[in-house]
Design an enzyme around this catalytic site. Structure first.
Site, PDB file in Angstrom:
ATOM      1  N   LYS A   1      35.937  36.755  50.245  1.00 49.44           N
ATOM      2  CA  LYS A   1      36.924  37.552  49.492  1.00 49.44           C
ATOM      3  C   LYS A   1      36.586  39.018  49.690  1.00 49.44           C
ATOM      4  O   LYS A   1      35.460  39.433  49.452  1.00 49.44           O
ATOM      5  CB  LYS A   1      36.847  37.173  48.013  1.00 49.44           C
ATOM      6  CG  LYS A   1      37.454  38.160  47.027  1.00 49.44           C
ATOM      7  CD  LYS A   1      37.534  37.567  45.628  1.00 49.44           C
ATOM      8  CE  LYS A   1      37.100  38.558  44.559  1.00 49.44           C
ATOM      9  NZ  LYS A   1      37.171  37.953  43.208  1.00 49.44           N
TER      10      LYS A   1
ATOM     11  N   LYS B   1      37.899  32.661  34.818  1.00 53.42           N
ATOM     12  CA  LYS B   1      36.564  33.135  34.434  1.00 53.42           C
ATOM     13  C   LYS B   1      36.392  32.804  32.958  1.00 53.42           C
ATOM     14  O   LYS B   1      37.111  33.364  32.122  1.00 53.42           O
ATOM     15  CB  LYS B   1      36.452  34.654  34.592  1.00 53.42           C
ATOM     16  CG  LYS B   1      36.446  35.158  36.019  1.00 53.42           C
ATOM     17  CD  LYS B   1      36.367  36.678  36.043  1.00 53.42           C
ATOM     18  CE  LYS B   1      36.499  37.194  37.467  1.00 53.42           C
ATOM     19  NZ  LYS B   1      36.693  38.656  37.514  1.00 53.42           N
TER      20      LYS B   1
ATOM     21  N   GLY C   1      33.821  35.106  38.984  1.00 51.94           N
ATOM     22  CA  GLY C   1      32.498  35.458  38.475  1.00 51.94           C
ATOM     23  C   GLY C   1      32.450  36.907  38.055  1.00 51.94           C
ATOM     24  O   GLY C   1      33.357  37.693  38.370  1.00 51.94           O
TER      25      GLY C   1
ATOM     26  N   ASP D   1      41.105  40.856  46.840  1.00 51.63           N
ATOM     27  CA  ASP D   1      41.162  41.113  45.394  1.00 51.63           C
ATOM     28  C   ASP D   1      41.329  42.604  45.167  1.00 51.63           C
ATOM     29  O   ASP D   1      40.493  43.405  45.579  1.00 51.63           O
ATOM     30  CB  ASP D   1      39.866  40.624  44.724  1.00 51.63           C
ATOM     31  CG  ASP D   1      39.890  40.770  43.196  1.00 51.63           C
ATOM     32  OD1 ASP D   1      40.927  41.204  42.648  1.00 51.63           O
ATOM     33  OD2 ASP D   1      38.862  40.437  42.566  1.00 51.63           O
TER      34      ASP D   1
ATOM     35  N   LYS E   1      37.221  42.863  48.597  1.00 52.13           N
ATOM     36  CA  LYS E   1      37.778  43.783  47.608  1.00 52.13           C
ATOM     37  C   LYS E   1      38.628  44.801  48.358  1.00 52.13           C
ATOM     38  O   LYS E   1      38.193  45.323  49.404  1.00 52.13           O
ATOM     39  CB  LYS E   1      36.653  44.494  46.861  1.00 52.13           C
ATOM     40  CG  LYS E   1      35.880  43.567  45.927  1.00 52.13           C
ATOM     41  CD  LYS E   1      36.726  43.190  44.718  1.00 52.13           C
ATOM     42  CE  LYS E   1      35.900  42.440  43.681  1.00 52.13           C
ATOM     43  NZ  LYS E   1      36.727  42.088  42.507  1.00 52.13           N
TER      44      LYS E   1
ATOM     45  N   GLU F   1      44.625  38.604  45.008  1.00 56.11           N
ATOM     46  CA  GLU F   1      44.251  38.503  43.596  1.00 56.11           C
ATOM     47  C   GLU F   1      44.575  39.809  42.868  1.00 56.11           C
ATOM     48  O   GLU F   1      44.197  40.889  43.321  1.00 56.11           O
ATOM     49  CB  GLU F   1      42.741  38.204  43.544  1.00 56.11           C
ATOM     50  CG  GLU F   1      42.153  38.007  42.163  1.00 56.11           C
ATOM     51  CD  GLU F   1      40.641  37.696  42.240  1.00 56.11           C
ATOM     52  OE1 GLU F   1      40.129  37.395  43.346  1.00 56.11           O
ATOM     53  OE2 GLU F   1      39.982  37.779  41.204  1.00 56.11           O
TER      54      GLU F   1
ATOM     55  N   SER G   1      32.220  37.256  47.194  1.00 55.07           N
ATOM     56  CA  SER G   1      33.072  38.417  46.966  1.00 55.07           C
ATOM     57  C   SER G   1      32.395  39.627  47.603  1.00 55.07           C
ATOM     58  O   SER G   1      31.279  39.975  47.240  1.00 55.07           O
ATOM     59  CB  SER G   1      33.250  38.613  45.456  1.00 55.07           C
ATOM     60  OG  SER G   1      33.969  39.792  45.173  1.00 55.07           O
TER      61      SER G   1
ATOM     62  N   ASP H   1      43.958  37.202  37.941  1.00 55.35           N
ATOM     63  CA  ASP H   1      42.634  37.225  37.317  1.00 55.35           C
ATOM     64  C   ASP H   1      42.802  37.906  35.955  1.00 55.35           C
ATOM     65  O   ASP H   1      43.021  37.238  34.923  1.00 55.35           O
ATOM     66  CB  ASP H   1      41.659  37.969  38.262  1.00 55.35           C
ATOM     67  CG  ASP H   1      40.279  38.243  37.685  1.00 55.35           C
ATOM     68  OD1 ASP H   1      40.053  37.992  36.486  1.00 55.35           O
ATOM     69  OD2 ASP H   1      39.399  38.740  38.420  1.00 55.35           O
TER      70      ASP H   1
END
Ligand code: OSB
Ligand code: MG
Length: 369
Positions: free
Chosen positions: A163, A264, A292, A190, A165, A215, A137, A240
């Protein structure tokens, strides 16, 4: 099994690099580590997924400590010799939500129970793989040059999925540049709830980049909005923050609010609920992957076991220790040649905690029992 001692440890681990999301920047990973001792003399360990501030979800570390101390732990102590992992959720059920606090307790009980039975987490959960592919991430950066440098480094290290952000103002251009620079890599984004449905046409422009998923684009309580958005954009919607239980998963799938789920264990109250979400998703043919919260080795070890269940068909945010820390609290998790991490095989969470390292990052220890 009975609890004879319980301590929370406040831990501050320096991150190798700041980690920026749409809700803030972390320079350290602050967490609470729980140690239980049971009458069999066996210990159980777990790590909290919450952060200092309630910005990812409504939970935060100081609140976790209080709800554990005053409301959750007393209910487990009251079980006396009747404490088992299976008894934890029913005993804590009267307390609403507080999933990360419940996860902290259930995971330590499960670790103690499995250590005394000599059984690894992976065996208990029903894992079918001995190694799991690792994604990474990548936080929001000051410049796209910094981002391309960071992604290049992770790909060189061997991560099999990136991934990014994203947030308004940091979305189309970073994605376009990473796709252009690195070609046909597994790529996803995400947003941590940073958009609204009014951004749908903007987010549809991500369709050109062949992303695995987007996400949590919208608020955690906006399942209807996600269903609407999923009809407008072609990029698969993954949830998520919105999914805190198997019931949430069933609802979101039925509403077509998502076609992929990030699981998660900390967000959903523990590994038993995490496995139920996996099972619900599998029954609907919905892929899942393991998210995570920048966990140390204490939280990473059981996440790897979960990620080895058969429905975890996408690489998770289960990165190597060096992605987060120069010195982990356990022996470091490392990437092997094809970008996988080995699932621990020892009893319980399967890793030993390094006492000197833990002591060096512990601010205070609070005995609760
Ligand atoms: O949304 O997945 C998230 C970290 C903190 C809070 C929320 C998230 C994250 C991550 C980190 O993306 C994933 C990791 O542990 O590597
Ligand atoms: Mg997320």
């Amino acid at each position: 099994m009975r609890i004879t001692r319980a301590e929370v440890r406040w831990v501050r681990m320096p991150l190798v690099a700041p980690f920026r999301t749409s809700f803030g920047t972390s320079y350290d990973r602050d967490t609470i580590v729980l140690r239980l001792v049971t009458d069999a003399g066996v210990e159980g360990w777990s790590e909290c997924g919450a952060e200092l501030d309630p910005l990812y979800s409504e939970e935060w570390l100081a609140g976790v400590e209080l709800v554990v101390r005053d409301h959750l732990l007393p209910r487990l102590v009251a079980l006396g010799d009747g404490l088992t992992t299976a008894a934890v959720k029913p005993a804590l059920e009267p307390v609403k939500r507080h999933f990360m606090a419940k996860h902290l307790l259930e995971t330590a009980v499960l670790d103690a129970e499995l250590r005394s039975a000599g059984m690894p987490f992976a065996t208990f959960l029903g894992s079918v793989k001995s190694r799991v592919p690792a994604g990474v991430s990548v936080g929001i950066m000051d410049s796209t040059a910094d981002l391309l440098g960071a992604v290049a480094g992770y790909l060189e290290t061997g991560y099999v999925r990136i991934k990014l952000k994203i947030e308004p103002g940091w979305d189309l251009e970073p994605v376009r540049l990473v796709r252009k620079e690195f070609g046909d890599i597994l790529l996803q984004v995400d947003a941590n709830t940073a958009y609204t449905l009014m951004d749908a046409q903007h987010l549809a422009k991500l369709d050109d980049y062949g992303l695995l998923l987007i996400e949590q684009p919208l608020r955690e309580d906006d399942l209807r909005g996600h269903a609407e958005l999923a009809r407008i954009i072609r990029t698969p919607v993954c949830l998520d923050e919105s999914i805190t239980s198997a019931r949430d998963a069933a609802t979101a799938i039925a509403m077509r609010a998502c076609s992929i789920i990030n699981i998660k264990p900390s967000r959903v109250g523990g590994y038993l609920e995490a496995r139920r979400i996996h099972d619900v998703a599998a029954a609907h043919g919905v892929p899942v992957w393991c998210g995570g919260m920048l966990e140390t080795g204490i939280g990473r070890a059981p996440n790897l076991a979960l990620a080895a269940l058969p429905g975890f068909v996408l690489p998770g945010d289960t990165s190597a220790s060096s992605r987060y820390y120069t010195q982990d609290l356990t022996a470091p998790f490392e990437l092997d040649r094809d970008g996988c991490i080995a699932v621990p095989t020892g009893p319980g969470i399967g890793v030993e905690i390094l006492p000197d390292v833990l002591a060096s990052v512990t601010d205070r220890v609070i005995p609760l029992v």
